[in-house]
Design a protein around this motif. Structure first.
Motif, PDB file in Angstrom:
ATOM      1  N   PRO A  15      -5.896 -15.144  14.933  1.00  0.00           N
ATOM      2  CA  PRO A  15      -5.320 -15.096  13.586  1.00  0.00           C
ATOM      3  C   PRO A  15      -4.034 -14.282  13.566  1.00  0.00           C
ATOM      4  CG  PRO A  15      -7.671 -14.521  13.576  1.00  0.00           C
ATOM      5  CD  PRO A  15      -7.240 -14.540  14.995  1.00  0.00           C
ATOM      6  N   ASP A  16      -3.124 -14.677  12.708  1.00  0.00           N
ATOM      7  CA  ASP A  16      -1.861 -13.956  12.560  1.00  0.00           C
ATOM      8  C   ASP A  16      -2.096 -12.752  11.658  1.00  0.00           C
ATOM      9  OD1 ASP A  16       0.691 -13.039  12.231  1.00  0.00           O
ATOM     10  OD2 ASP A  16       1.407 -14.768  11.072  1.00  0.00           O
ATOM     11  N   ARG A  17      -2.184 -11.573  12.252  1.00  0.00           N
ATOM     12  CA  ARG A  17      -2.436 -10.367  11.462  1.00  0.00           C
ATOM     13  C   ARG A  17      -1.266 -10.034  10.557  1.00  0.00           C
ATOM     14  NH1 ARG A  17      -7.025  -7.651  13.430  1.00  0.00           N
ATOM     15  NH2 ARG A  17      -6.522  -5.887  12.086  1.00  0.00           N
ATOM     16  N   ASP A  18      -0.115 -10.647  10.831  1.00  0.00           N
ATOM     17  CA  ASP A  18       1.106 -10.363  10.078  1.00  0.00           C
ATOM     18  C   ASP A  18       1.416 -11.456   9.053  1.00  0.00           C
ATOM     19  OD1 ASP A  18       3.051  -8.352   9.864  1.00  0.00           O
ATOM     20  OD2 ASP A  18       4.541  -9.573  10.886  1.00  0.00           O
ATOM     21  N   TRP A  19       0.418 -12.287   8.713  1.00  0.00           N
ATOM     22  CA  TRP A  19       0.665 -13.446   7.853  1.00  0.00           C
ATOM     23  C   TRP A  19       1.185 -13.049   6.478  1.00  0.00           C
ATOM     24  CZ3 TRP A  19      -1.490 -13.851   3.085  1.00  0.00           C
ATOM     25  CH2 TRP A  19      -2.621 -13.074   2.813  1.00  0.00           C
ATOM     26  N   TRP A  20       0.839 -11.873   6.015  1.00  0.00           N
ATOM     27  CA  TRP A  20       1.179 -11.415   4.675  1.00  0.00           C
ATOM     28  C   TRP A  20       2.663 -11.089   4.527  1.00  0.00           C
ATOM     29  CZ3 TRP A  20       3.408  -6.646   5.033  1.00  0.00           C
ATOM     30  CH2 TRP A  20       3.155  -5.944   6.214  1.00  0.00           C
ATOM     31  N   ARG A  21       3.338 -10.810   5.636  1.00  0.00           N
ATOM     32  CA  ARG A  21       4.727 -10.369   5.567  1.00  0.00           C
ATOM     33  C   ARG A  21       5.618 -11.561   5.206  1.00  0.00           C
ATOM     34  NH1 ARG A  21       6.985  -5.661   7.395  1.00  0.00           N
ATOM     35  NH2 ARG A  21       5.135  -5.167   8.624  1.00  0.00           N
ATOM     36  N   GLY A  22       6.160 -11.534   4.000  1.00  0.00           N
ATOM     37  CA  GLY A  22       6.978 -12.637   3.514  1.00  0.00           C
ATOM     38  C   GLY A  22       6.183 -13.743   2.849  1.00  0.00           C
ATOM     39  N   ALA A  23       4.872 -13.563   2.691  1.00  0.00           N
ATOM     40  CA  ALA A  23       4.033 -14.603   2.117  1.00  0.00           C
ATOM     41  C   ALA A  23       4.358 -14.826   0.639  1.00  0.00           C
ATOM     42  CB  ALA A  23       2.556 -14.229   2.278  1.00  0.00           C
ATOM     43  N   LEU A  57       1.641 -26.536  -3.964  1.00  0.00           N
ATOM     44  CA  LEU A  57       2.835 -25.711  -4.151  1.00  0.00           C
ATOM     45  C   LEU A  57       3.371 -25.202  -2.817  1.00  0.00           C
ATOM     46  CD1 LEU A  57       2.178 -23.373  -7.233  1.00  0.00           C
ATOM     47  CD2 LEU A  57       4.039 -25.018  -6.970  1.00  0.00           C
ATOM     48  N   GLY A  58       2.482 -25.112  -1.832  1.00  0.00           N
ATOM     49  CA  GLY A  58       2.895 -24.629  -0.518  1.00  0.00           C
ATOM     50  C   GLY A  58       2.746 -23.133  -0.339  1.00  0.00           C
ATOM     51  N   VAL A  59       2.078 -22.458  -1.278  1.00  0.00           N
ATOM     52  CA  VAL A  59       1.937 -21.005  -1.174  1.00  0.00           C
ATOM     53  C   VAL A  59       0.966 -20.648  -0.057  1.00  0.00           C
ATOM     54  CG1 VAL A  59       2.444 -20.726  -3.624  1.00  0.00           C
ATOM     55  CG2 VAL A  59       0.064 -20.875  -2.868  1.00  0.00           C
ATOM     56  N   ASP A  60       0.986 -19.388   0.330  1.00  0.00           N
ATOM     57  CA  ASP A  60       0.167 -18.918   1.443  1.00  0.00           C
ATOM     58  C   ASP A  60      -1.199 -18.401   1.011  1.00  0.00           C
ATOM     59  OD1 ASP A  60       2.290 -18.918   3.736  1.00  0.00           O
ATOM     60  OD2 ASP A  60       3.269 -17.902   2.055  1.00  0.00           O
ATOM     61  N   ALA A  61      -1.285 -17.883  -0.216  1.00  0.00           N
ATOM     62  CA  ALA A  61      -2.510 -17.200  -0.630  1.00  0.00           C
ATOM     63  C   ALA A  61      -2.646 -17.235  -2.139  1.00  0.00           C
ATOM     64  CB  ALA A  61      -2.488 -15.745  -0.141  1.00  0.00           C
ATOM     65  N   ILE A  62      -3.861 -16.992  -2.592  1.00  0.00           N
ATOM     66  CA  ILE A  62      -4.107 -16.774  -4.017  1.00  0.00           C
ATOM     67  C   ILE A  62      -4.606 -15.346  -4.203  1.00  0.00           C
ATOM     68  CG2 ILE A  62      -4.549 -19.182  -4.599  1.00  0.00           C
ATOM     69  CD1 ILE A  62      -7.564 -18.565  -4.485  1.00  0.00           C
ATOM     70  N   TRP A  63      -4.267 -14.794  -5.348  1.00  0.00           N
ATOM     71  CA  TRP A  63      -4.810 -13.501  -5.788  1.00  0.00           C
ATOM     72  C   TRP A  63      -5.560 -13.805  -7.076  1.00  0.00           C
ATOM     73  CZ3 TRP A  63      -0.715 -10.170  -8.752  1.00  0.00           C
ATOM     74  CH2 TRP A  63      -1.345  -9.325  -9.674  1.00  0.00           C
ATOM     75  N   ILE A  64      -6.848 -13.492  -7.077  1.00  0.00           N
ATOM     76  CA  ILE A  64      -7.691 -13.761  -8.242  1.00  0.00           C
ATOM     77  C   ILE A  64      -7.922 -12.457  -8.986  1.00  0.00           C
ATOM     78  CG2 ILE A  64      -9.819 -14.805  -9.075  1.00  0.00           C
ATOM     79  CD1 ILE A  64     -10.118 -16.156  -6.368  1.00  0.00           C
ATOM     80  N   SER A  65      -7.537 -12.422 -10.259  1.00  0.00           N
ATOM     81  CA  SER A  65      -7.789 -11.245 -11.091  1.00  0.00           C
ATOM     82  C   SER A  65      -9.298 -11.063 -11.258  1.00  0.00           C
ATOM     83  CB  SER A  65      -7.087 -11.416 -12.443  1.00  0.00           C
ATOM     84  OG  SER A  65      -5.680 -11.374 -12.275  1.00  0.00           O
ATOM     85  N   PRO A  66      -9.762  -9.893 -11.720  1.00  0.00           N
ATOM     86  CA  PRO A  66     -11.181  -9.542 -11.627  1.00  0.00           C
ATOM     87  C   PRO A  66     -12.148 -10.556 -12.244  1.00  0.00           C
ATOM     88  CG  PRO A  66      -9.914  -7.611 -12.190  1.00  0.00           C
ATOM     89  CD  PRO A  66      -8.962  -8.769 -12.242  1.00  0.00           C
TER      90      PRO A  66
END
Length: 557
Positions: A15-23, A57-66
């Motif tokens: 896994p790319d541990r650096d995936w978040w950088r620029g995501a 949309l092509g995004v890398d991740a979702i952030w789900i609010s509580p």
């Protein structure tokens, strides 16, 4: 074909541990995304149903609010059980299914973890409040009254009034930086820290890829309970309700931003580092010291991976000069840290309305956002060009808005349901009356109206996310500011021998742009109409230009 299964075990792709950088991260506010069980409130099953829209949309991740169990006085940010899903949103099984479906679609999943406070309905607080000598007596921040019965100090709540609430059971005050029903946990207590780390591990073991950490700089308080000093009126620049809330009149030196925070963040990072590619983005809520705190919290590789930046969530118009000021401050301050930029979220007026942007300007600012150095958060509906909805007082749900109406109308206007189809009064969000009304003007911007149209705002966002991903300099590269004046922002992004010149005309008049020295070619893949002729560029109103200069990698050194 499953590549991981088809390769010999010793050849599996790490896994790319650096995936978040620029995501690019897409924020989902679950109450308003999609209702699946006809109760007027969005839920986890609804999110699963609509995940293909996010993936496209092509995004890398979702952030789900509580979505945790909660009395919902602050809509999930008042947690009563950290290890369960509120029945309003579904079950733990639904959450597991959401994780599985998101990963199938290539989406990472971050969840909103609220560690600074709980709900007053949490069993921990009931026990803590019951006496001064019970096992959890020190799990929250308790203090004696002053001799005259007044609160221990002058600290204020973000939601208005004193940050202290009296408890007749303990004959003491407890601290609440937000609603009085949101008592602050005492992270000076090692047992509290251990329990919070255990909660983070619970969700990591269920498959989440990381956390958005709410109010990360509120974790610790000054144990001496010193008064905050007054803040010079000229420095009052808060993003939320600055005109009505005296919270913005104090310099918050003692109720947050304490040095003990750093050691706890190192413990959280050490936990995340046990997992293949987990990450965290911390929300730093501080109008005066936000950027300095971001730099401190994200420096090195032992604390937060990135911090959620508030600089562009304010009402200050993002003129070229203002954007240049933020970029300059960021580059001078952040060091080896990392920011996560956003223009809109669930707490502020949608930026299309906040900055009074027309259609072309909305697209241009989206392109600017996705060209900045850092990671990016898009708020649900932003890709549709949604404006702030008007919500009448009778329909208000937000306690913040109810408290300060009508000068501050609260946060409901940015939280109204997403319109999926245009030929339904609820926009396809729900068959029942939604918890907040769907704005009539939003129906014309429904997904069904924009789907498949390259000339739509939705089509633009898809194209711009794809363009960002096509250039390593936009994802992980450095930045050199070239110009921030006369309505034009221009900078160079560079990475591994590749340079990308980015220029943005923030005005409604044509603007000439001089390219830096070198041989440049225009990238025609960007979704803009600007044309370079004979090495010269004139930016039409609200248009951008992207130019590429390649260097010899072998000779780059």
């Amino acid at each position: 074909m499953n590549l991981m299964q088809d390769l010999p075990q010793d050849q599996t792709i790490a896994p790319d541990r650096d995936w978040w950088r620029g995501a690019v991260i897409y924020q989902i506010y679950p109450r308003s995304f999609q209702d699946s069980n006809h109760d007027g409130v969005g839920d986890l099953a609804g999110i699963i149903h609509r995940l293909p829209h996010v993936a496209e949309l092509g995004v890398d991740a979702i952030w789900i609010s509580p979505f945790f169990r909660s009395p919902m006085l602050d809509f999930g940010y008042d947690v009563s059980d950290y290890r369960d899903v509120d029945p309003m949103f579904g079950t733990l099984g639904d959450f597991d299914a959401l994780i599985h479906r998101a990963h199938e679609l290539g989406l990472k999943v971050l969840i909103d973890l609220v560690l600074s406070h709980t709900s007053s309905h949490h069993p921990w607080f009931h026990e803590s409040q019951s006496s001064r000598d019970n096992p959890k007596a020190d799990w929250y921040v308790w203090a004696d009254a002053k001799p005259d019965g007044s609160p221990p100090n002058n600290w204020l709540s973000i939601f208005g009034g004193s940050a202290w609430e009296w408890s007749g059971d303990r004959m003491q005050y407890y601290l609440h930086n937000f609603l009085k029903e949101q008592p602050d946990l005492n992270l000076h207590n090692p047992q509290v820290q251990e329990e919070l780390l255990s909660i983070a591990r619970f969700w990591l073991d269920r498959g989440v890829d990381g956390f958005r950490l709410d109010t990360i700089n509120f974790y610790f308080h000054d144990q001496k309970l010193r008064d905050n000093p007054a803040l010079d009126p000229a420095r009052r620049n808060a993003t939320i309700a600055p005109e009505v809330n005296p919270y913005n009149w104090q310099e918050h030196l003692y109720d947050k931003n304490q040095p003990e925070n750093l050691d706890f963040l190192r413990r959280v990072r050490a936990l995340l580092d046990e997992y293949p590619a987990a990450t965290m983005v911390g929300e730093v809520g501080d109008a005066q010291y936000g950027m300095q705190i971001q730099a401190e919290y994200t420096s090195g590789d032992d604390k937060v991976h990135m911090c959620y930046s508030f600089e562009f969530l304010a009402s200050i118009p993002p003129t070229a000069e203002r954007v240049g000021e933020v970029i300059t401050d960021y580059e001078a301050t952040i060091g080896d840290g990392w920011a996560c930029w956003a223009f809109s979220n669930h707490d502020v007026v949608r930026h299309a309305s906040r900055w009074n942007l027309g259609e072309d300007a909305r697209r241009l600012y989206a392109a600017l956002l996705m060209s900045l150095r850092g990671s990016i958060c898009l708020y649900q509906g932003e890709e549709l060009g949604l404006t702030e909805a008007y919500v009448s007082y009778e329909d208000l749900q937000d306690p913040y808005g109810i408290r300060f109406w009508p000068k501050f109308k609260g946060r409901d206007g940015c939280r109204t349901p997403i319109p999926w189809i245009s030929d339904n009064q609820n926009g396809g969000f729900s068959d029942a009356q939604p918890w907040l009304p769907v704005a009539v003007e939003h129906l014309q911007r429904a997904v069904s109206e924009q789907q498949g149209r390259d000339d739509s705002t939705l089509g633009f966002y898809r194209a711009m996310v794809g363009f960002r991903h096509s250039y390593p300099p936009l994802i992980k590269g450095g930045m050199e500011l070239i110009r921030a004046a006369d309505g034009v922002v221009a900078f160079v992004r560079d990475h591994d021998g590749q340079r990308l010149f980015c220029a943005f005309n923030l005005t409604n008049a044509g603007q000439p742009v001089t390219l830096p020295e070198g041989d440049w070619r225009q990238d025609l893949g960007a979704p803009f109409t600007t044309v370079m002729r004979d090495g010269e560029v004139t930016l039409p109103p609200y248009q951008a230009f992207f130019g590429v200069a390649e260097t010899d990698r072998a000779g780059a050194g």
